[in-house]
Design a protein around this motif. Sequence first.
Motif, PDB file in Angstrom:
ATOM      1  N   UNK A  65     -57.600 -70.067  23.942  1.00 22.08           N
ATOM      2  CA  UNK A  65     -56.782 -69.259  25.134  1.00 22.08           C
ATOM      3  C   UNK A  65     -58.113 -68.340  25.401  1.00 22.08           C
ATOM      4  N   UNK A  66     -57.832 -67.764  26.711  1.00 20.14           N
ATOM      5  CA  UNK A  66     -58.982 -66.933  27.165  1.00 20.14           C
ATOM      6  C   UNK A  66     -58.922 -65.419  26.714  1.00 20.14           C
ATOM      7  N   UNK A  67     -58.544 -65.355  25.497  1.00 20.56           N
ATOM      8  CA  UNK A  67     -58.390 -63.902  24.918  1.00 20.56           C
ATOM      9  C   UNK A  67     -59.671 -63.201  24.911  1.00 20.56           C
ATOM     10  N   UNK A  68     -59.355 -61.869  25.365  1.00 21.95           N
ATOM     11  CA  UNK A  68     -60.771 -61.094  25.314  1.00 21.95           C
ATOM     12  C   UNK A  68     -60.117 -59.818  24.631  1.00 21.95           C
ATOM     13  N   UNK A  69     -61.128 -59.377  23.782  1.00 21.92           N
ATOM     14  CA  UNK A  69     -60.705 -57.933  23.280  1.00 21.92           C
ATOM     15  C   UNK A  69     -60.944 -56.839  24.161  1.00 21.92           C
ATOM     16  N   UNK A  70     -60.208 -55.819  24.125  1.00 21.57           N
ATOM     17  CA  UNK A  70     -60.237 -54.652  25.062  1.00 21.57           C
ATOM     18  C   UNK A  70     -60.281 -53.434  24.018  1.00 21.57           C
ATOM     19  N   UNK A  71     -61.134 -52.355  24.680  1.00 26.30           N
ATOM     20  CA  UNK A  71     -61.005 -51.110  23.658  1.00 26.30           C
ATOM     21  C   UNK A  71     -59.763 -50.539  23.809  1.00 26.30           C
ATOM     22  N   UNK A  72     -59.230 -50.709  24.735  1.00 28.56           N
ATOM     23  CA  UNK A  72     -57.433 -50.059  24.934  1.00 28.56           C
ATOM     24  C   UNK A  72     -56.412 -50.813  25.834  1.00 28.56           C
ATOM     25  N   UNK A  73     -56.336 -51.920  25.137  1.00 25.96           N
ATOM     26  CA  UNK A  73     -55.363 -52.951  25.842  1.00 25.96           C
ATOM     27  C   UNK A  73     -53.662 -52.232  26.075  1.00 25.96           C
ATOM     28  N   UNK A  74     -53.193 -52.293  27.039  1.00 25.39           N
ATOM     29  CA  UNK A  74     -51.831 -52.151  27.175  1.00 25.39           C
ATOM     30  C   UNK A  74     -51.096 -53.236  26.406  1.00 25.39           C
ATOM     31  N   UNK A  75     -50.247 -52.480  25.333  1.00 23.83           N
ATOM     32  CA  UNK A  75     -49.835 -53.595  24.346  1.00 23.83           C
ATOM     33  C   UNK A  75     -48.381 -53.691  24.998  1.00 23.83           C
ATOM     34  N   UNK A  76     -48.235 -55.173  25.116  1.00 17.14           N
ATOM     35  CA  UNK A  76     -46.980 -55.666  25.651  1.00 17.14           C
ATOM     36  C   UNK A  76     -46.590 -56.667  24.557  1.00 17.14           C
ATOM     37  N   UNK A  77     -45.624 -57.540  24.758  1.00 21.29           N
ATOM     38  CA  UNK A  77     -44.958 -58.592  24.025  1.00 21.29           C
ATOM     39  C   UNK A  77     -45.921 -59.794  23.971  1.00 21.29           C
ATOM     40  N   UNK A  78     -46.683 -59.833  25.150  1.00 19.42           N
ATOM     41  CA  UNK A  78     -47.784 -60.797  25.214  1.00 19.42           C
ATOM     42  C   UNK A  78     -49.265 -60.390  24.698  1.00 19.42           C
ATOM     43  N   UNK A  79     -49.279 -59.276  24.067  1.00 16.28           N
ATOM     44  CA  UNK A  79     -50.610 -58.696  23.412  1.00 16.28           C
ATOM     45  C   UNK A  79     -50.531 -59.972  22.119  1.00 16.28           C
ATOM     46  N   UNK A  80     -51.924 -60.155  21.883  1.00 14.16           N
ATOM     47  CA  UNK A  80     -52.005 -60.842  20.640  1.00 14.16           C
ATOM     48  C   UNK A  80     -52.633 -59.999  19.582  1.00 14.16           C
ATOM     49  N   UNK A  81     -51.920 -60.110  18.291  1.00 17.61           N
ATOM     50  CA  UNK A  81     -52.459 -59.419  17.207  1.00 17.61           C
ATOM     51  C   UNK A  81     -53.135 -60.367  16.267  1.00 17.61           C
ATOM     52  N   UNK A  82     -54.340 -59.774  16.014  1.00 22.70           N
ATOM     53  CA  UNK A  82     -55.056 -61.091  15.079  1.00 22.70           C
ATOM     54  C   UNK A  82     -55.425 -60.267  13.744  1.00 22.70           C
ATOM     55  N   UNK A  83     -55.074 -60.975  12.677  1.00 20.67           N
ATOM     56  CA  UNK A  83     -55.267 -60.527  11.394  1.00 20.67           C
ATOM     57  C   UNK A  83     -56.625 -60.433  10.841  1.00 20.67           C
ATOM     58  N   UNK A  84     -56.996 -59.401  10.375  1.00 21.30           N
ATOM     59  CA  UNK A  84     -58.323 -59.097   9.711  1.00 21.30           C
ATOM     60  C   UNK A  84     -58.435 -59.187   8.377  1.00 21.30           C
ATOM     61  N   UNK A  85     -57.258 -59.658   7.600  1.00 19.66           N
ATOM     62  CA  UNK A  85     -57.099 -59.689   6.260  1.00 19.66           C
ATOM     63  C   UNK A  85     -56.878 -61.109   5.891  1.00 19.66           C
ATOM     64  N   UNK A  86     -57.795 -61.531   4.854  1.00 22.84           N
ATOM     65  CA  UNK A  86     -57.853 -62.953   4.437  1.00 22.84           C
ATOM     66  C   UNK A  86     -56.642 -63.092   3.343  1.00 22.84           C
ATOM     67  N   UNK A  87     -56.316 -64.346   3.276  1.00 24.46           N
ATOM     68  CA  UNK A  87     -55.089 -64.806   2.471  1.00 24.46           C
ATOM     69  C   UNK A  87     -55.461 -64.652   1.116  1.00 24.46           C
TER      70      UNK A  87
END
Length: 87
Positions: A65-87
């Motif tokens: 997807x064309x996701x791009x990180x933003x310094x202060x994204x407006x968080x909505x239900x379409x915002x993507x959360x990416x886990x930084x924790x390894x299994x």
Amino acid sequence: MPQEKLEMIMKYLTPKRMASIGNIANALELEPEVIIPMIQHLENEGKVRLATSGCSSDCSSCSSCGSETSTAPAITERTIAISLVLK
């Protein structure tokens, strides 16, 4: 912040690596408005990173997807959360 709910989010998110706020809310049977402050808390703890996305479905439905990180994204239900924790 209820630790139990935070752990539920990470238990759902970490194996998937990333998911939209809406998908997390749906999986945990909670409203996105309830999930958003918890995701922000996890972001502040360095456990997740947020990204914006033009996708309208589950992250697993496309290879890129064309996701791009933003310094202060407006968080909505379409915002993507990416886990930084390894299994």
